[in-house]
Design a protein around this motif. Sequence first.
Motif, PDB file in Angstrom:
ATOM      1  N   PRO A  96       0.830  -1.210   0.000  1.00  0.00           N
ATOM      2  CA  PRO A  96       0.000   0.000   0.000  1.00  0.00           C
ATOM      3  C   PRO A  96       0.864   1.260   0.000  1.00  0.00           C
ATOM      4  N   ALA A  97       0.343   2.313  -0.609  1.00  0.00           N
ATOM      5  CA  ALA A  97       0.992   3.623  -0.530  1.00  0.00           C
ATOM      6  C   ALA A  97       0.615   4.227   0.814  1.00  0.00           C
ATOM      7  N   VAL A  98       1.624   4.614   1.577  1.00  0.00           N
ATOM      8  CA  VAL A  98       1.421   5.050   2.950  1.00  0.00           C
ATOM      9  C   VAL A  98       1.873   6.487   3.114  1.00  0.00           C
ATOM     10  N   GLN A  99       1.035   7.283   3.769  1.00  0.00           N
ATOM     11  CA  GLN A  99       1.389   8.665   4.095  1.00  0.00           C
ATOM     12  C   GLN A  99       1.427   8.797   5.619  1.00  0.00           C
ATOM     13  N   PRO A 100       2.480   9.397   6.165  1.00  0.00           N
ATOM     14  CA  PRO A 100       2.520   9.560   7.627  1.00  0.00           C
ATOM     15  C   PRO A 100       1.506  10.600   8.096  1.00  0.00           C
ATOM     16  N   VAL A 101       0.859  10.320   9.199  1.00  0.00           N
ATOM     17  CA  VAL A 101      -0.039  11.270   9.841  1.00  0.00           C
ATOM     18  C   VAL A 101       0.636  11.812  11.099  1.00  0.00           C
ATOM     19  N   ARG A 102       1.196  10.904  11.883  1.00  0.00           N
ATOM     20  CA  ARG A 102       1.914  11.273  13.097  1.00  0.00           C
ATOM     21  C   ARG A 102       3.043  10.277  13.322  1.00  0.00           C
ATOM     22  N   GLY A 103       4.204  10.813  13.613  1.00  0.00           N
ATOM     23  CA  GLY A 103       5.336   9.988  14.020  1.00  0.00           C
ATOM     24  C   GLY A 103       5.971   9.216  12.897  1.00  0.00           C
ATOM     25  N   PRO A 104       6.697   8.201  13.231  1.00  0.00           N
ATOM     26  CA  PRO A 104       6.789   7.579  14.539  1.00  0.00           C
ATOM     27  C   PRO A 104       7.480   8.498  15.557  1.00  0.00           C
ATOM     28  N   GLU A 105       6.981   8.416  16.783  1.00  0.00           N
ATOM     29  CA  GLU A 105       7.539   9.204  17.871  1.00  0.00           C
ATOM     30  C   GLU A 105       7.612   8.351  19.118  1.00  0.00           C
ATOM     31  N   THR A 106       8.550   8.703  19.984  1.00  0.00           N
ATOM     32  CA  THR A 106       8.799   7.941  21.199  1.00  0.00           C
ATOM     33  C   THR A 106       8.513   8.818  22.407  1.00  0.00           C
ATOM     34  N   GLY A 107       7.932   8.234  23.429  1.00  0.00           N
ATOM     35  CA  GLY A 107       7.631   8.971  24.650  1.00  0.00           C
ATOM     36  C   GLY A 107       7.533   8.028  25.831  1.00  0.00           C
ATOM     37  N   LEU A 108       7.005   8.550  26.922  1.00  0.00           N
ATOM     38  CA  LEU A 108       6.869   7.776  28.152  1.00  0.00           C
ATOM     39  C   LEU A 108       5.410   7.696  28.562  1.00  0.00           C
ATOM     40  N   VAL A 109       5.023   6.588  29.160  1.00  0.00           N
ATOM     41  CA  VAL A 109       3.712   6.451  29.766  1.00  0.00           C
ATOM     42  C   VAL A 109       3.910   5.977  31.201  1.00  0.00           C
ATOM     43  N   MET A 110       3.001   6.371  32.066  1.00  0.00           N
ATOM     44  CA  MET A 110       3.050   5.926  33.456  1.00  0.00           C
ATOM     45  C   MET A 110       2.385   4.562  33.559  1.00  0.00           C
ATOM     46  N   VAL A 111       3.088   3.629  34.161  1.00  0.00           N
ATOM     47  CA  VAL A 111       2.556   2.288  34.372  1.00  0.00           C
ATOM     48  C   VAL A 111       1.975   2.252  35.775  1.00  0.00           C
ATOM     49  N   ARG A 112       0.712   1.845  35.868  1.00  0.00           N
ATOM     50  CA  ARG A 112       0.043   1.795  37.169  1.00  0.00           C
ATOM     51  C   ARG A 112      -0.174   0.344  37.559  1.00  0.00           C
ATOM     52  N   GLY A 113      -0.172   0.100  38.842  1.00  0.00           N
ATOM     53  CA  GLY A 113      -0.380  -1.244  39.359  1.00  0.00           C
ATOM     54  C   GLY A 113      -1.389  -1.229  40.486  1.00  0.00           C
ATOM     55  N   ARG A 114      -1.786  -2.428  40.936  1.00  0.00           N
ATOM     56  CA  ARG A 114      -2.690  -2.573  42.079  1.00  0.00           C
ATOM     57  C   ARG A 114      -2.171  -3.717  42.935  1.00  0.00           C
ATOM     58  N   MET A 115      -2.167  -3.538  44.227  1.00  0.00           N
ATOM     59  CA  MET A 115      -1.746  -4.603  45.133  1.00  0.00           C
ATOM     60  C   MET A 115      -2.774  -5.732  45.070  1.00  0.00           C
ATOM     61  N   GLY A 116      -2.308  -6.923  44.793  1.00  0.00           N
ATOM     62  CA  GLY A 116      -3.195  -8.071  44.729  1.00  0.00           C
ATOM     63  C   GLY A 116      -4.160  -8.033  43.567  1.00  0.00           C
TER      64      GLY A 116
END
Length: 159
Positions: free
Chosen positions: A45-65
């Motif tokens: 397929p012919a592909v046009q970029p819309v955004r990125g590729p870009e790199t960033g950070l996300v916060m990982v959340r957890g729960r006890m048990g």
Amino acid sequence: MTSVRKTAEAGAKGAAAERRKAIGLLAKASRAELQAAFDALADKPAVQPVRGPETGLVMVRGRMGGGGAPFNLGEATVSRASIRLDDGTVGHGQTLGTDGARARLAAIFDALFQQPARKGEVETLLEGIAARVADEDAAKARQTAATRVDFFTMVRGED
């Protein structure tokens, strides 16, 4: 009229769930798997970029048990990309890590997954990814089971 609308909403929810599962599997795909599948496409397929590729950070959340109050576990590096095919179909790809090319390939396959004529090609790729992930999960479960300790209560004879 109401039943037609409910049927349409149910169909849209099913399609959204199916796409969500596909995007999840594409995020777990290796770059080699995605590149091999892209190289195997008969008509690229012919592909046009819309955004990125870009790199960033996300916060990982957890729960006890698994059910306790959420807490911030830490940050994870992610890459994302969005592309548009010539027919206007937009695809999105997200992956853990800094491999922007992998996120771009995942976005391409997401867009192809949305096209009924190309969906079968992508489903073949997704089946391979799902099988690999299942094998890795089973291997990890076997390794974990090998270290399992069974505790039991001993009854003392003086009671």
